[in-house]
Design an enzyme around this catalytic site. Sequence first.
Site, PDB file in Angstrom:
ATOM      1  N   VAL A  41       1.264  -1.237  -0.467  1.00  9.67           N
ATOM      2  CA  VAL A  41      -0.337  -0.164  -0.136  1.00  9.67           C
ATOM      3  C   VAL A  41       1.284   1.204  -0.061  1.00  9.67           C
ATOM      4  CG1 VAL A  41      -1.835   1.348   1.162  1.00  9.67           C
ATOM      5  CG2 VAL A  41      -1.424  -1.364   1.391  1.00  9.67           C
ATOM      6  N   HIS A  95      10.207   5.198  -1.339  1.00 12.63           N
ATOM      7  CA  HIS A  95       8.541   5.682  -1.343  1.00 12.63           C
ATOM      8  C   HIS A  95       7.518   5.087  -0.370  1.00 12.63           C
ATOM      9  CE1 HIS A  95       5.634   7.207  -3.814  1.00 12.63           C
ATOM     10  NE2 HIS A  95       4.269   6.493  -2.971  1.00 12.63           N
ATOM     11  N   LEU A  96       7.681   5.330   0.464  1.00 13.15           N
ATOM     12  CA  LEU A  96       6.802   4.776   1.588  1.00 13.15           C
ATOM     13  C   LEU A  96       5.758   4.229   1.141  1.00 13.15           C
ATOM     14  CD1 LEU A  96       5.360   5.059   4.901  1.00 13.15           C
ATOM     15  CD2 LEU A  96       3.958   7.096   4.013  1.00 13.15           C
ATOM     16  N   HIS A  97       5.828   2.144   1.840  1.00 14.25           N
ATOM     17  CA  HIS A  97       5.260   1.223   1.855  1.00 14.25           C
ATOM     18  C   HIS A  97       4.482   0.920   3.283  1.00 14.25           C
ATOM     19  CE1 HIS A  97       9.082  -0.063   0.000  1.00 14.25           C
ATOM     20  NE2 HIS A  97       8.233  -1.017   1.092  1.00 14.25           N
ATOM     21  N   THR A  98       3.106   0.170   2.818  1.00 13.90           N
ATOM     22  CA  THR A  98       3.834  -0.863   3.554  1.00 13.90           C
ATOM     23  C   THR A  98       2.438  -2.072   3.402  1.00 13.90           C
ATOM     24  OG1 THR A  98       1.760   1.269   4.980  1.00 13.90           O
ATOM     25  CG2 THR A  98       1.636  -1.104   5.807  1.00 13.90           C
TER      26      THR A  98
END
Length: 144
Positions: A41, A95-98
């Site tokens: 995400v 890149h920020l990701h969960t």
Amino acid sequence: MAGCVFCGIVAGEVPAFRVVDEADGVAFLDTRPVFKGHLLVVPRTHLVTLADLPPEALGGYFGLVRRLAVAVEAGLGAGGTFVAMNNRVSQSVPHLHTHVVPRTRGDGLRGFFWPRTRYADDAEATGYADRLRAAADGGPGPTG
């Protein structure tokens, strides 16, 4: 951001198996999943770490992560999920990701992916708790 694969996915320039594409973020299958159904995400804007996520975006972004964790269980019949995020260290794409990873009992995943340690004693644990509490309250950082 030019050269960021996740920005390319968000823009539709890089192919991905999208699950959700909405204002709060984009979710797609990880190409190297821990287990099938492993989602990533990402926020629509290029941010590198959790600290870069604006406070006003927290509710929408983590609301999406929460919704997808529930969807992984319901849609795949998973017994639960493992939800994780790296910030800089071990962050394969900056890149920020969960990660939202489906889990089932006996799936072979053992807790975290790294060795565990112990505090030498209660005094050491108290020292760490005090340092973290001060930093969370806006106090001095590691050199202060």
